[in-house]
Design an enzyme around this catalytic site. Structure first.
Site, short mmCIF file in Angstrom:
data_model
loop_
_atom_site.label_atom_id
_atom_site.label_comp_id
_atom_site.label_asym_id
_atom_site.label_seq_id
_atom_site.Cartn_x
_atom_site.Cartn_y
_atom_site.Cartn_z
N LYS A 96 23.23 22.60 47.31
CA LYS A 96 24.10 23.56 47.75
C LYS A 96 24.45 23.33 49.15
CE LYS A 96 23.36 28.34 48.25
NZ LYS A 96 24.49 28.91 49.01
N GLY A 185 26.79 37.74 49.22
CA GLY A 185 27.48 39.35 49.36
C GLY A 185 27.13 40.29 48.16
N ASN A 206 20.39 36.52 46.59
CA ASN A 206 19.04 36.54 47.53
C ASN A 206 18.81 37.93 47.82
OD1 ASN A 206 17.52 33.98 49.46
ND2 ASN A 206 16.96 35.84 48.99
N THR A 207 19.48 38.27 48.88
CA THR A 207 19.07 39.31 49.60
C THR A 207 18.79 40.63 48.87
OG1 THR A 207 20.53 38.65 51.64
CG2 THR A 207 19.74 40.63 51.91
#
Ligand SMILES: CC(=O)[C@@H](O)[C@H](O)COP(=O)(O)O
EC number: 2.8.1.10
Length: 257
Positions: A96, A185, A206-207
Site C-alpha cells: 500500500k 477518513g 483504522n482510526t
C-alpha cells in the site's frame, strides 16, 4: 468471496493495525471484523525495535493476508526503499503506497505517488496507491501499472466519512473494471455502508475502530456494514423520487365485516 488481484478474500473490509489500546484488543478486533487483510506500517513498527518484532509475530499469527504500507513516507525515495524492505520482511509483493504531501491534511503527494508507483510496478510490486478522488491522477496511476486504486473519502483520521460523494460516484463510473478500495477518513459503519452502496469493492480503515470506546464491538459493526452495503449494491436499489408513491394498493376498499 472477493477476488482481489487473484487472491480470494472472504471479506471486503481491510483493517489498519495502529493505535489499538493493546495487541490483544487488536487481535480480537481483527477476528470480530472477520477481515482477511490487515495493513501494517513498516516504518512505524521498525522504530519500535524489539517491540516491532513482537508486533510482527502477532500479526503473522492472525492468519490473514498482510498488506504492508509506506505510511510516514514523504518522498519517492523513502517510499520505494520502505516498499523493498517490506517485501523482504513480509514475503509479499503487495504494497500500500503512501507518499504524504502535506503535514496538516496528510493528503497524498500525487506527483510523487505516480513516480513511486511506476518504479515499484516495474520492479514487480502489486501497488495499492493511497490517492485522492481525482480522475486524472487515477488514470496516471493505472498508466504507471497499478491494477487497483485506493481513493480517500476524507483525510486520514478525520472520521468525516465520504465528503465528496459526487467524486466517488464519478470515480466508480469511470473505472468500472478496476478494483476500487476506499481508504481513510471513515468514521462510522454507515459511512462504510454508503461507499459500498456506491459500488466500491472494499474499504480500508483504522482510526474509527482502533480509537472507538470498544474497538472489538466497533470492528464487528464495520464488518456488518460493509456486508450490508455490498448486498444492497448487488440487489438493485430503488431510485429516490420527488413525489410520494403509495406502497399499498390504491384500488378497492378495505372490508372489515
Ligand atoms: C491504516 C492506513 O493505512 C491509513 O491509510 C489510514 O490510517 C486509514 O485511515 P483512517 O485511519 O482514517 O481509517
Amino acid at each position: 468471496m472477493f477476488d482481489l488481484l487473484g487472491t480470494n478474500l472472504s471479506s471486503r473490509l481491510l483493517l489498519g493495525t495502529a493505535q489499538y489500546p493493546s495487541p490483544a484488543i487488536l487481535a480480537d478486533a481483527v477476528k470480530a471484523a472477520r477481515t482477511s487483510v490487515v495493513t501494517v506500517s513498516l516504518r512505524r513498527e521498525m522504530a519500535g525495535g524489539r517491540a516491532g518484532e513482537q508486533f510482527w509475530s502477532l500479526i503473522r499469527s492472525l492468519g490473514v493476508k498482510i498488506l504492508p504500507n509506506t505510511a510516514g513516507c514523504h518522498s519517492v525515495k523513502e517510499a520505494v526503499t520502505t516498499a523493498k524492505m517490506a517485501r523482504e520482511v513480509f514475503g509479499t509483493n503487495w504494497i500500500k503506497l503512501e507518499v504524504i504531501g502535506n503535514h496538516d491534511t496528510l493528503q497524498p503527494d500525487v506527483f510523487g505517488l505516480i513516480e513511486a508507483a511506476r518504479i515499484l510496478c516495474e520492479d514487480g510490486f502489486a501497488v495499492f496507491p493511497y490517492t485522492t478522488d481525482d480522475l486524472v491522477v487515477a488514470e496516471r496511476l493505472l498508466g504507471a501499472g497499478c491494477k487497483v486504486l485506493m481513493p480517500w473519502c476524507a483525510p486520514i483520521g478525520s472520521a468525516l466519512g465520504p465528503i465528496n460523494i459526487m467524486a466517488l460516484r464519478s470515480m466508480r463510473g469511470h473505472f468500472p473494471g478496476v478494483p476500487l478500495i476506499v481508504d481513510a477518513g471513515l468514521g462510522r459503519p454507515s459511512h462504510a455502508a454508503t461507499v459500498m452502496e456506491l459500488g466500491f469493492d472494499a474499504v480500508l480503515l483504522n482510526t474509527a475502530v482502533a480509537k472507538a470506546a470498544d474497538p472489538v464491538c466497533m470492528a464487528r459493526a464495520f464488518g456488518k456494514a460493509v456486508e450490508a452495503g455490498r448486498e444492497a449494491f448487488c440487489s438493485g436499489m430503488i431510485e429516490p423520487r420527488d413525489v410520494a408513491v403509495p406502497s399499498t394498493p390504491t384500488i378497492g376498499r378495505a372490508v372489515f365485516s
